[in-house]
Motif scaffolding. Structure first.
Motif, PDB file in Angstrom:
ATOM      1  N   ASP A 136       0.828  -1.206   0.000  1.00 26.97           N
ATOM      2  CA  ASP A 136       0.000   0.000   0.000  1.00 26.97           C
ATOM      3  C   ASP A 136       0.861   1.254   0.000  1.00 26.97           C
ATOM      4  OD1 ASP A 136      -2.612   1.415   0.413  1.00 26.97           O
ATOM      5  OD2 ASP A 136      -1.644   1.997   2.290  1.00 26.97           O
ATOM      6  N   ALA A 137       0.517   2.181  -0.886  1.00 28.13           N
ATOM      7  CA  ALA A 137       1.242   3.455  -0.973  1.00 28.13           C
ATOM      8  C   ALA A 137       0.268   4.545  -1.405  1.00 28.13           C
ATOM      9  CB  ALA A 137       2.395   3.357  -1.980  1.00 28.13           C
ATOM     10  N   PRO A 138       0.531   5.812  -1.038  1.00 27.07           N
ATOM     11  CA  PRO A 138      -0.323   6.908  -1.486  1.00 27.07           C
ATOM     12  C   PRO A 138      -0.409   6.941  -3.012  1.00 27.07           C
ATOM     13  CG  PRO A 138       1.199   7.662   0.200  1.00 27.07           C
ATOM     14  CD  PRO A 138       1.629   6.283  -0.165  1.00 27.07           C
ATOM     15  N   VAL A 139      -1.553   7.347  -3.515  1.00 27.27           N
ATOM     16  CA  VAL A 139      -1.788   7.357  -4.960  1.00 27.27           C
ATOM     17  C   VAL A 139      -0.751   8.202  -5.695  1.00 27.27           C
ATOM     18  CG1 VAL A 139      -3.406   8.048  -6.769  1.00 27.27           C
ATOM     19  CG2 VAL A 139      -4.232   6.868  -4.730  1.00 27.27           C
ATOM     20  N   GLU A 140      -0.411   9.360  -5.143  1.00 31.84           N
ATOM     21  CA  GLU A 140       0.556  10.240  -5.815  1.00 31.84           C
ATOM     22  C   GLU A 140       1.890   9.527  -6.007  1.00 31.84           C
ATOM     23  OE1 GLU A 140      -1.264  11.026  -3.228  1.00 31.84           O
ATOM     24  OE2 GLU A 140      -2.628  12.555  -4.052  1.00 31.84           O
ATOM     25  N   ARG A 141       2.314   8.813  -4.977  1.00 35.76           N
ATOM     26  CA  ARG A 141       3.587   8.097  -5.062  1.00 35.76           C
ATOM     27  C   ARG A 141       3.501   6.964  -6.084  1.00 35.76           C
ATOM     28  NH1 ARG A 141       8.612   7.633  -5.804  1.00 35.76           N
ATOM     29  NH2 ARG A 141       9.751   6.088  -4.600  1.00 35.76           N
ATOM     30  N   SER A 160      -2.921   3.536 -17.372  1.00 36.57           N
ATOM     31  CA  SER A 160      -3.303   4.773 -18.053  1.00 36.57           C
ATOM     32  C   SER A 160      -4.531   5.451 -17.438  1.00 36.57           C
ATOM     33  CB  SER A 160      -3.587   4.482 -19.534  1.00 36.57           C
ATOM     34  OG  SER A 160      -2.458   3.894 -20.137  1.00 36.57           O
ATOM     35  N   GLU A 161      -5.153   4.801 -16.472  1.00 35.81           N
ATOM     36  CA  GLU A 161      -6.336   5.382 -15.837  1.00 35.81           C
ATOM     37  C   GLU A 161      -5.953   6.587 -14.984  1.00 35.81           C
ATOM     38  OE1 GLU A 161      -9.406   4.606 -16.238  1.00 35.81           O
ATOM     39  OE2 GLU A 161      -9.449   2.580 -17.088  1.00 35.81           O
ATOM     40  N   GLY A 162      -6.960   7.414 -14.672  1.00 38.71           N
ATOM     41  CA  GLY A 162      -6.715   8.642 -13.925  1.00 38.71           C
ATOM     42  C   GLY A 162      -6.601   8.453 -12.421  1.00 38.71           C
ATOM     43  N   ARG A 163      -6.381   9.561 -11.740  1.00 39.17           N
ATOM     44  CA  ARG A 163      -6.145   9.527 -10.294  1.00 39.17           C
ATOM     45  C   ARG A 163      -7.325   8.944  -9.535  1.00 39.17           C
ATOM     46  NH1 ARG A 163      -6.694  11.318  -5.490  1.00 39.17           N
ATOM     47  NH2 ARG A 163      -4.906  11.791  -4.143  1.00 39.17           N
ATOM     48  N   ASP A 164      -8.547   9.257  -9.944  1.00 39.76           N
ATOM     49  CA  ASP A 164      -9.728   8.755  -9.242  1.00 39.76           C
ATOM     50  C   ASP A 164      -9.765   7.228  -9.278  1.00 39.76           C
ATOM     51  OD1 ASP A 164     -12.460   9.096  -8.010  1.00 39.76           O
ATOM     52  OD2 ASP A 164     -13.017   8.047  -9.857  1.00 39.76           O
ATOM     53  N   PHE A 165      -9.459   6.658 -10.437  1.00 38.10           N
ATOM     54  CA  PHE A 165      -9.421   5.195 -10.585  1.00 38.10           C
ATOM     55  C   PHE A 165      -8.425   4.596  -9.594  1.00 38.10           C
ATOM     56  CE2 PHE A 165      -7.363   1.431 -12.258  1.00 38.10           C
ATOM     57  CZ  PHE A 165      -8.409   0.634 -12.709  1.00 38.10           C
ATOM     58  N   GLY A 167      -7.214   5.896  -6.890  1.00 42.43           N
ATOM     59  CA  GLY A 167      -7.644   6.107  -5.506  1.00 42.43           C
ATOM     60  C   GLY A 167      -8.660   5.060  -5.077  1.00 42.43           C
ATOM     61  N   ARG A 168      -9.611   4.770  -5.961  1.00 44.19           N
ATOM     62  CA  ARG A 168     -10.617   3.750  -5.648  1.00 44.19           C
ATOM     63  C   ARG A 168      -9.995   2.360  -5.604  1.00 44.19           C
ATOM     64  NH1 ARG A 168     -14.523   3.118  -9.379  1.00 44.19           N
ATOM     65  NH2 ARG A 168     -13.463   4.309 -11.014  1.00 44.19           N
ATOM     66  N   LEU A 169      -8.977   2.146  -6.440  1.00 43.84           N
ATOM     67  CA  LEU A 169      -8.283   0.863  -6.453  1.00 43.84           C
ATOM     68  C   LEU A 169      -7.562   0.647  -5.119  1.00 43.84           C
ATOM     69  CD1 LEU A 169      -7.456  -1.639  -8.090  1.00 43.84           C
ATOM     70  CD2 LEU A 169      -5.509  -0.316  -8.959  1.00 43.84           C
ATOM     71  N   ARG A 170      -6.882   1.673  -4.665  1.00 46.59           N
ATOM     72  CA  ARG A 170      -6.198   1.567  -3.362  1.00 46.59           C
ATOM     73  C   ARG A 170      -7.195   1.244  -2.263  1.00 46.59           C
ATOM     74  NH1 ARG A 170      -3.218   6.291   0.261  1.00 46.59           N
ATOM     75  NH2 ARG A 170      -2.167   4.826   1.695  1.00 46.59           N
ATOM     76  N   ALA A 171      -8.324   1.941  -2.266  1.00 51.38           N
ATOM     77  CA  ALA A 171      -9.346   1.708  -1.250  1.00 51.38           C
ATOM     78  C   ALA A 171      -9.887   0.281  -1.317  1.00 51.38           C
ATOM     79  CB  ALA A 171     -10.487   2.710  -1.423  1.00 51.38           C
TER      80      ALA A 171
END
Length: 218
Positions: A136-141, A160-165, A167-171
């Motif tokens: 697990d790591a922050p999305v930005e990293r 190639s997906e965006g930040r929202d994708f 973020g939801r993946l991490r969650a």
């Protein structure tokens, strides 16, 4: 099955491939029989489906069809690689497995849990992980690592997906870890590679009862 089965999961750019290779090297240095494999792919037939899946070639047929294709590749992978290795007593390390399907096609793709569970029961045929390491790591990293790895080239369908994708993946992966703490361990993937490798080893050695005192056979 006499062997041990460890899977690595997490979003894009968390360092799975690096850490699973480091763990494989450490285990081999301790004279363990290690099989390092991956999904999608892992067996010759499944590898032929990998490009179709990662390029998005199956996406146009819908999430259920894509998940069925993943399950077909997984069934061959289990039958030809994972199960034989476990039966001979090897430690199998797999870069992605059932939890990636649950996260990508389930949580993000919208496929219902009942369908996913039915397909994974058929595909795994009892080959279930003893331990799942979820990095697990922050999305930005993570996105920074993906960009550095690509070096200007286009990423695969998921990279190639965006930040929202992402973020939801991490969650989604964090939720999987919370739902099955007896199998899954969330590991902080932030920091230098050797530091993260140390965290991974602490988890794996403790959960599987491994030590660093095993000597090589002569």
């Amino acid at each position: 099955m006499a062997g041990r089965f460890v899977t690595f999961e997490g979003g894009e750019g968390v360092g799975k491939s690096t850490q699973i290779r480091r763990l494989a090297e450490r285990l081999r240095d301790l004279a363990h029989d290690v099989v390092l494999t991956r999904e999608p792919g892992g067996s010759p037939r499944a590898e032929r489906l990998r490009e179709t899946l990662l390029s998005g070639g199956a996406k146009r047929f819908g999430t259920f069809a894509e998940t069925t294709l993943i399950a077909s590749a997984r069934a061959d992978h289990v039958d030809r690689v994972i199960r034989p290795a476990l039966q001979r007593g090897a430690i199998v390390l797999c870069d992605r497995y059932v939890d990636s399907t649950r996260a990508y096609q389930g949580s993000l793709g919208g496929l219902d849990k009942a369908s996913i569970r039915s397909l994974e029961r058929v595909a795994t045929a009892g080959a279930w992980p003893d331990l799942t390491v979820i990095l697990d790591a922050p999305v930005e990293r993570s996105l920074e690592r993906v960009a550095n790895r690509a070096q200007g080239a286009a990423g695969d369908r998921f990279e190639s997906e965006g930040r929202d994708f992402h973020g939801r993946l991490r969650a989604a992966f964090v939720e999987i870890a919370r739902e099955e703490p007896e199998r899954c361990v969330l590991v902080d993937a932030e920091g230098p590679e050797p530091v993260v490798a140390g965290r991974v080893w602490d988890v794996v050695s403790r959960r599987l009862g491994l030590t660093e005192t095993k000597s090589r056979a002569v």
